[in-house]
Design an enzyme around this catalytic site. Structure first.
Site, PDB file in Angstrom:
ATOM      1  N   PHE A  71      -0.964  16.753   3.095  1.00 46.49           N
ATOM      2  CA  PHE A  71      -1.442  16.021   1.933  1.00 46.49           C
ATOM      3  C   PHE A  71      -0.300  15.874   0.930  1.00 46.49           C
ATOM      4  O   PHE A  71       0.245  16.859   0.443  1.00 46.49           O
ATOM      5  CB  PHE A  71      -2.653  16.688   1.284  1.00 46.49           C
ATOM      6  CG  PHE A  71      -3.329  15.747   0.320  1.00 46.49           C
ATOM      7  CD1 PHE A  71      -4.278  14.840   0.771  1.00 46.49           C
ATOM      8  CD2 PHE A  71      -2.983  15.739  -1.029  1.00 46.49           C
ATOM      9  CE1 PHE A  71      -4.879  13.938  -0.098  1.00 46.49           C
ATOM     10  CE2 PHE A  71      -3.582  14.836  -1.914  1.00 46.49           C
ATOM     11  CZ  PHE A  71      -4.543  13.935  -1.446  1.00 46.49           C
ATOM     12  N   ASP A 122      -1.843  10.663  -5.618  1.00 44.53           N
ATOM     13  CA  ASP A 122      -2.453  11.622  -6.545  1.00 44.53           C
ATOM     14  C   ASP A 122      -3.147  12.770  -5.839  1.00 44.53           C
ATOM     15  O   ASP A 122      -3.445  12.715  -4.641  1.00 44.53           O
ATOM     16  CB  ASP A 122      -3.508  10.922  -7.406  1.00 44.53           C
ATOM     17  CG  ASP A 122      -4.769  10.615  -6.610  1.00 44.53           C
ATOM     18  OD1 ASP A 122      -4.641  10.041  -5.508  1.00 44.53           O
ATOM     19  OD2 ASP A 122      -5.868  10.978  -7.057  1.00 44.53           O
ATOM     20  N   ARG A 153       0.672  11.362  -9.964  1.00 44.69           N
ATOM     21  CA  ARG A 153       1.117  10.024  -9.544  1.00 44.69           C
ATOM     22  C   ARG A 153       2.498   9.680 -10.089  1.00 44.69           C
ATOM     23  O   ARG A 153       3.231   8.903  -9.501  1.00 44.69           O
ATOM     24  CB  ARG A 153       0.132   8.948 -10.030  1.00 44.69           C
ATOM     25  CG  ARG A 153      -1.219   8.981  -9.351  1.00 44.69           C
ATOM     26  CD  ARG A 153      -1.971   7.703  -9.680  1.00 44.69           C
ATOM     27  NE  ARG A 153      -3.396   7.766  -9.389  1.00 44.69           N
ATOM     28  CZ  ARG A 153      -3.934   7.546  -8.192  1.00 44.69           C
ATOM     29  NH1 ARG A 153      -3.173   7.292  -7.158  1.00 44.69           N
ATOM     30  NH2 ARG A 153      -5.234   7.609  -8.043  1.00 44.69           N
ATOM     31  N   GLU A 166       0.849  -1.198   0.000  1.00 44.11           N
ATOM     32  CA  GLU A 166       0.000   0.000   0.000  1.00 44.11           C
ATOM     33  C   GLU A 166       0.881   1.244   0.000  1.00 44.11           C
ATOM     34  O   GLU A 166       2.017   1.211   0.482  1.00 44.11           O
ATOM     35  CB  GLU A 166      -0.920  -0.067   1.245  1.00 44.11           C
ATOM     36  CG  GLU A 166      -1.760   1.137   1.556  1.00 44.11           C
ATOM     37  CD  GLU A 166      -2.800   1.492   0.518  1.00 44.11           C
ATOM     38  OE1 GLU A 166      -2.412   1.607  -0.667  1.00 44.11           O
ATOM     39  OE2 GLU A 166      -3.959   1.693   0.884  1.00 44.11           O
ATOM     40  N   ASP A 167       0.376   2.322  -0.554  1.00 46.16           N
ATOM     41  CA  ASP A 167       1.165   3.542  -0.635  1.00 46.16           C
ATOM     42  C   ASP A 167       1.319   4.229   0.719  1.00 46.16           C
ATOM     43  O   ASP A 167       2.413   4.590   1.124  1.00 46.16           O
ATOM     44  CB  ASP A 167       0.570   4.516  -1.677  1.00 46.16           C
ATOM     45  CG  ASP A 167      -0.925   4.756  -1.508  1.00 46.16           C
ATOM     46  OD1 ASP A 167      -1.525   4.291  -0.511  1.00 46.16           O
ATOM     47  OD2 ASP A 167      -1.510   5.418  -2.388  1.00 46.16           O
ATOM     48  N   ASP A 217      -2.891   6.002   6.706  1.00 44.71           N
ATOM     49  CA  ASP A 217      -3.385   7.284   7.218  1.00 44.71           C
ATOM     50  C   ASP A 217      -4.222   6.997   8.465  1.00 44.71           C
ATOM     51  O   ASP A 217      -3.662   6.709   9.512  1.00 44.71           O
ATOM     52  CB  ASP A 217      -4.163   7.960   6.080  1.00 44.71           C
ATOM     53  CG  ASP A 217      -4.566   9.387   6.373  1.00 44.71           C
ATOM     54  OD1 ASP A 217      -3.860  10.078   7.111  1.00 44.71           O
ATOM     55  OD2 ASP A 217      -5.610   9.829   5.860  1.00 44.71           O
TER      56      ASP A 217
HETATM   57  P1  5GP Z   1      -6.770   5.375   5.512  1.00 42.40           P
HETATM   58  O1  5GP Z   1      -7.888   4.409   5.436  1.00 42.40           O
HETATM   59  O2  5GP Z   1      -5.515   4.808   6.136  1.00 42.40           O
HETATM   60  O3  5GP Z   1      -7.174   6.671   6.139  1.00 42.40           O
HETATM   61  O4  5GP Z   1      -6.526   5.786   4.028  1.00 42.40           O
HETATM   62  C1  5GP Z   1      -5.436   5.487   3.314  1.00 42.40           C
HETATM   63  C2  5GP Z   1      -5.667   5.982   1.911  1.00 42.40           C
HETATM   64  O5  5GP Z   1      -5.958   7.382   1.903  1.00 42.40           O
HETATM   65  C3  5GP Z   1      -4.425   5.817   1.095  1.00 42.40           C
HETATM   66  O6  5GP Z   1      -4.383   4.572   0.453  1.00 42.40           O
HETATM   67  C4  5GP Z   1      -4.537   6.964   0.118  1.00 42.40           C
HETATM   68  O7  5GP Z   1      -5.320   6.552  -0.973  1.00 42.40           O
HETATM   69  C5  5GP Z   1      -5.287   8.031   0.861  1.00 42.40           C
HETATM   70  N1  5GP Z   1      -4.372   9.042   1.436  1.00 42.40           N
HETATM   71  C6  5GP Z   1      -4.069   9.232   2.728  1.00 42.40           C
HETATM   72  N2  5GP Z   1      -3.202  10.238   2.886  1.00 42.40           N
HETATM   73  C7  5GP Z   1      -2.920  10.700   1.650  1.00 42.40           C
HETATM   74  C8  5GP Z   1      -2.067  11.743   1.150  1.00 42.40           C
HETATM   75  O8  5GP Z   1      -1.363  12.465   1.865  1.00 42.40           O
HETATM   76  N3  5GP Z   1      -2.051  11.917  -0.204  1.00 42.40           N
HETATM   77  C9  5GP Z   1      -2.790  11.141  -1.051  1.00 42.40           C
HETATM   78  N4  5GP Z   1      -2.689  11.385  -2.350  1.00 42.40           N
HETATM   79  N5  5GP Z   1      -3.610  10.145  -0.613  1.00 42.40           N
HETATM   80  C10 5GP Z   1      -3.670   9.927   0.726  1.00 42.40           C
HETATM   81 MG    MG Z   2      -4.728   4.028  -1.353  1.00 43.16          MG
END
Ligand code: 5GP
Ligand code: MG
Length: 175
Positions: A151, A158, A164, A98-99, A102
């Site tokens: 962010f 993205d 990206r 996973e990228d 959060d």
């Molecule tokens: P979580 O469920 O952990 O809150 O969400 C994770 C997802 O939120 C990541 O896979 C990504 O798609 C998106 N996300 C969270 N932080 C960022 C950020 O700083 N930049 C971007 N582009 N996407 C984010």
């Molecule tokens: Mg994601």
């Protein structure tokens, strides 16, 4: 090319490359030559996944999943997960790639769903970890960098489907 909203570079391409190679070494050690089924979380993980797996000596098979949330202010129940490609995970050593972590809600939901396929092992590799934003108790087995609560775009991440392909990770400037 003009990139008006790309702000401060947080992680250079060089820093990411070094760290990704270190992560691959850790992962190779943890799997001791076993085959890995890498599950890439679309779309953001595709750049990290592609770089990471090219440094793994293991045999690697691939599948992908799409986690979609409905509307804004998504609650966990509103996340749908669709597997794309190979889905035979039973008895396999599965590594979710996973990228960014959060709130943690997406990864928790993904792991719940993949567990239903009875993998032999189920682990996670995440390039970026925004610890300050965590809402559920989860941490990845392999983490690249801890990042501040801003962010971020680039290296797969993205803003409205753009940026990206930037080779670095940067902070998105206010419009
Ligand atoms: P979580 O469920 O952990 O809150 O969400 C994770 C997802 O939120 C990541 O896979 C990504 O798609 C998106 N996300 C969270 N932080 C960022 C950020 O700083 N930049 C971007 N582009 N996407 C984010
Ligand atoms: Mg994601």
């Amino acid at each position: 090319m003009e990139e008006p909203r790309v702000g401060k570079v947080l992680l250079s391409a060089e820093a990411i490359g070094t760290r990704v190679r270190e992560m691959a070494a850790d992962i190779a050690r943890a799997y001791e030559g076993r085959e890995i089924v890498a599950v890439g979380v679309l779309t953001g993980a595709f750049v990290f996944l592609a770089d990471l797996v090219r440094h793994l000596p293991n045999q690697v098979r691939f599948t992908f999943l799409k986690a979609s949330s409905y509307g804004e202010g998504t609650r966990p129940g509103e996340l749908s997960v669709t597997l794309v490609g190979e889905t035979a995970l039973a008895g396999k050593d599965v590594l979710v790639v996973e990228d960014i972590l959060d709130t943690g809600r997406t990864l928790v939901r993904i792991l719940d769903i993949l567990r239903q396929s009875h993998p032999r092992t189920l682990r996670t590799a995440v390039l970026l970890d925004k610890k300050a934003r965590r809402e559920v108790d989860i941490s990845a087995d392999f983490t690249g960098f801890s990042v501040p609560d801003e962010f971020l775009v680039g290296y797969g991440l993205d803003h409205a489907q753009t940026y990206r392909n930037l080779p670095f990770v940067a902070v998105l400037n206010e419009a």
